[in-house]
Write a protein that holds these residues in place. Structure first.
Motif, PDB file in Angstrom:
ATOM      1  N   MET A  76      -4.596  -1.735  -1.922  1.00 41.83           N
ATOM      2  CA  MET A  76      -3.790  -1.288  -3.036  1.00 41.83           C
ATOM      3  C   MET A  76      -4.226   0.132  -3.392  1.00 41.83           C
ATOM      4  N   ARG A  77      -3.259   0.999  -3.584  1.00 42.43           N
ATOM      5  CA  ARG A  77      -3.544   2.393  -3.886  1.00 42.43           C
ATOM      6  C   ARG A  77      -4.323   2.509  -5.195  1.00 42.43           C
ATOM      7  N   GLY A  78      -5.381   3.292  -5.174  1.00 41.83           N
ATOM      8  CA  GLY A  78      -6.196   3.502  -6.364  1.00 41.83           C
ATOM      9  C   GLY A  78      -7.373   2.554  -6.482  1.00 41.83           C
ATOM     10  N   PHE A  79      -7.453   1.570  -5.580  1.00 41.27           N
ATOM     11  CA  PHE A  79      -8.551   0.613  -5.598  1.00 41.27           C
ATOM     12  C   PHE A  79      -9.225   0.630  -4.232  1.00 41.27           C
ATOM     13  N   ASP A  80     -10.546   0.492  -4.231  1.00 39.53           N
ATOM     14  CA  ASP A  80     -11.284   0.591  -2.990  1.00 39.53           C
ATOM     15  C   ASP A  80     -11.351  -0.712  -2.204  1.00 39.53           C
ATOM     16  N   PHE A  81     -11.359  -1.855  -2.921  1.00 35.01           N
ATOM     17  CA  PHE A  81     -11.556  -3.135  -2.249  1.00 35.01           C
ATOM     18  C   PHE A  81     -10.618  -4.191  -2.809  1.00 35.01           C
ATOM     19  N   ALA A  82     -10.280  -5.134  -1.969  1.00 33.82           N
ATOM     20  CA  ALA A  82      -9.574  -6.322  -2.422  1.00 33.82           C
ATOM     21  C   ALA A  82     -10.626  -7.315  -2.941  1.00 33.82           C
ATOM     22  N   ASN A  83     -10.200  -8.467  -3.403  1.00 35.65           N
ATOM     23  CA  ASN A  83     -11.115  -9.498  -3.899  1.00 35.65           C
ATOM     24  C   ASN A  83     -11.685 -10.258  -2.704  1.00 35.65           C
ATOM     25  N   SER A  84     -12.482  -9.577  -1.903  1.00 32.40           N
ATOM     26  CA  SER A  84     -13.010 -10.133  -0.670  1.00 32.40           C
ATOM     27  C   SER A  84     -14.522  -9.969  -0.626  1.00 32.40           C
ATOM     28  N   PRO A  85     -15.262 -11.086  -0.712  1.00 29.26           N
ATOM     29  CA  PRO A  85     -16.726 -10.997  -0.591  1.00 29.26           C
ATOM     30  C   PRO A  85     -17.165 -10.361   0.731  1.00 29.26           C
ATOM     31  N   ALA A  86     -16.463 -10.668   1.813  1.00 30.67           N
ATOM     32  CA  ALA A  86     -16.840 -10.113   3.114  1.00 30.67           C
ATOM     33  C   ALA A  86     -16.642  -8.603   3.144  1.00 30.67           C
ATOM     34  N   GLU A  87     -15.558  -8.129   2.576  1.00 37.61           N
ATOM     35  CA  GLU A  87     -15.276  -6.699   2.554  1.00 37.61           C
ATOM     36  C   GLU A  87     -16.311  -5.953   1.712  1.00 37.61           C
ATOM     37  N   VAL A  88     -16.641  -6.493   0.551  1.00 44.16           N
ATOM     38  CA  VAL A  88     -17.619  -5.852  -0.316  1.00 44.16           C
ATOM     39  C   VAL A  88     -19.013  -5.902   0.315  1.00 44.16           C
ATOM     40  N   ALA A  89     -19.359  -7.026   0.954  1.00 45.63           N
ATOM     41  CA  ALA A  89     -20.674  -7.162   1.591  1.00 45.63           C
ATOM     42  C   ALA A  89     -20.860  -6.149   2.722  1.00 45.63           C
ATOM     43  N   ALA A  90     -19.784  -5.793   3.386  1.00 41.58           N
ATOM     44  CA  ALA A  90     -19.865  -4.853   4.505  1.00 41.58           C
ATOM     45  C   ALA A  90     -19.861  -3.389   4.060  1.00 41.58           C
ATOM     46  N   ALA A  91     -19.541  -3.130   2.815  1.00 36.89           N
ATOM     47  CA  ALA A  91     -19.428  -1.753   2.320  1.00 36.89           C
ATOM     48  C   ALA A  91     -20.793  -1.185   1.942  1.00 36.89           C
ATOM     49  N   ASP A  92     -20.944   0.111   2.116  1.00 39.51           N
ATOM     50  CA  ASP A  92     -22.149   0.798   1.663  1.00 39.51           C
ATOM     51  C   ASP A  92     -21.927   1.210   0.207  1.00 39.51           C
ATOM     52  N   LEU A  93     -22.556   0.475  -0.699  1.00 41.19           N
ATOM     53  CA  LEU A  93     -22.364   0.723  -2.128  1.00 41.19           C
ATOM     54  C   LEU A  93     -23.592   1.336  -2.786  1.00 41.19           C
ATOM     55  N   ARG A  94     -24.547   1.788  -1.981  1.00 35.64           N
ATOM     56  CA  ARG A  94     -25.746   2.397  -2.554  1.00 35.64           C
ATOM     57  C   ARG A  94     -25.382   3.578  -3.439  1.00 35.64           C
ATOM     58  N   GLY A  95     -25.957   3.556  -4.650  1.00 33.21           N
ATOM     59  CA  GLY A  95     -25.738   4.647  -5.587  1.00 33.21           C
ATOM     60  C   GLY A  95     -24.386   4.624  -6.271  1.00 33.21           C
ATOM     61  N   ARG A  96     -23.610   3.565  -6.050  1.00 32.27           N
ATOM     62  CA  ARG A  96     -22.286   3.469  -6.664  1.00 32.27           C
ATOM     63  C   ARG A  96     -22.258   2.323  -7.662  1.00 32.27           C
ATOM     64  N   ARG A  97     -21.456   2.468  -8.666  1.00 31.22           N
ATOM     65  CA  ARG A  97     -21.210   1.407  -9.632  1.00 31.22           C
ATOM     66  C   ARG A  97     -19.990   0.638  -9.162  1.00 31.22           C
ATOM     67  N   LEU A  98     -20.076  -0.674  -9.235  1.00 27.19           N
ATOM     68  CA  LEU A  98     -18.966  -1.507  -8.789  1.00 27.19           C
ATOM     69  C   LEU A  98     -18.374  -2.241  -9.987  1.00 27.19           C
ATOM     70  N   VAL A  99     -17.075  -2.156 -10.135  1.00 28.58           N
ATOM     71  CA  VAL A  99     -16.371  -2.869 -11.197  1.00 28.58           C
ATOM     72  C   VAL A  99     -15.544  -3.956 -10.522  1.00 28.58           C
ATOM     73  N   LEU A 100     -15.802  -5.199 -10.907  1.00 26.74           N
ATOM     74  CA  LEU A 100     -15.095  -6.330 -10.325  1.00 26.74           C
ATOM     75  C   LEU A 100     -14.344  -7.045 -11.434  1.00 26.74           C
ATOM     76  N   ARG A 101     -13.120  -7.363 -11.169  1.00 31.46           N
ATOM     77  CA  ARG A 101     -12.318  -8.067 -12.157  1.00 31.46           C
ATOM     78  C   ARG A 101     -11.621  -9.237 -11.471  1.00 31.46           C
ATOM     79  N   THR A 102     -11.714 -10.398 -12.079  1.00 33.78           N
ATOM     80  CA  THR A 102     -10.961 -11.547 -11.611  1.00 33.78           C
ATOM     81  C   THR A 102      -9.972 -11.915 -12.705  1.00 33.78           C
ATOM     82  N   PHE A 103      -8.830 -12.390 -12.329  1.00 35.29           N
ATOM     83  CA  PHE A 103      -7.796 -12.707 -13.309  1.00 35.29           C
ATOM     84  C   PHE A 103      -8.257 -13.799 -14.269  1.00 35.29           C
ATOM     85  N   ALA A 104      -8.560 -14.968 -13.745  1.00 37.44           N
ATOM     86  CA  ALA A 104      -8.911 -16.103 -14.611  1.00 37.44           C
ATOM     87  C   ALA A 104     -10.251 -15.885 -15.313  1.00 37.44           C
ATOM     88  N   GLY A 105     -11.249 -15.408 -14.596  1.00 44.58           N
ATOM     89  CA  GLY A 105     -12.568 -15.210 -15.200  1.00 44.58           C
ATOM     90  C   GLY A 105     -12.548 -14.194 -16.327  1.00 44.58           C
TER      91      GLY A 105
END
Length: 164
Positions: free
Chosen positions: A1-30
């Protein structure tokens, strides 16, 4: 999706290099559940991945028996939310000192109606390892406590003591 780096995928996030970055995660129901819990004395956001840490944080708070918000449950579909109920039961067992079986809990969640619904979206929408990664208990040793600040919910990472 344009403007977002990742989908709601644990595998995708686990494979990403996120060192030094802040991650914002949002789930609809949660997110909706956390926002709606306006009268909570204290509020923790939990999943199977930080279940035991959350149980210990709740226990250490000294507030007594908690209330669990099952955000995936739908009144018109009683099978939905089984994964949330399994996670809540796991947290409560740890909190009260009862034995837990992380593998059995993960297996039950992996074979829930919600997991089947997720898999049915197909590999173009769901990474093949997402369910596997989402069903590992106690991957993280911290709880996430939410605080209301200036009309927003802010999560704070709360390291907890080791399991007894």
């Amino acid at each position: 999706m344009r403007g977002f780096d990742f989908a709601n995928s644990p595998a995708e996030v686990a494979a990403a290099d996120l060192r030094g970055r802040r991650l914002v995660l949002r789930t609809f129901a949660g997110t909706r559940g956390a926002v709606a819990a306006t009268s909570a004395t204290r509020l923790w956001c939990a999943g199977l991945a930080n279940a035991s840490a959350t149980a210990l944080a709740v226990q250490d708070s000294g507030l007594g028996t908690p209330s669990y918000v099952i955000t995936g449950q739908h009144p018109d579909d009683p099978e939905r939310g089984a994964d949330d109920r399994e996670t809540a039961a796991y947290i409560e067992a740890v909190r009260t000192g009862r034995p837990v079986d992380p593998d059995r809990t993960g297996h039950r969640i992996a074979h829930s109606t919600e997991a089947a619904r997720t898999r049915s979206l197909g590999i173009e929408h769901v990474h093949p390892r997402d369910i596997e990664l989402a069903t590992h208990a106690d991957v993280f040793d911290f709880a996430m406590e939410a605080h209301r600040t200036d009309g927003a919910l802010v999560l704070h990472r709360r390291p907890v003591r080791s399991r007894p």
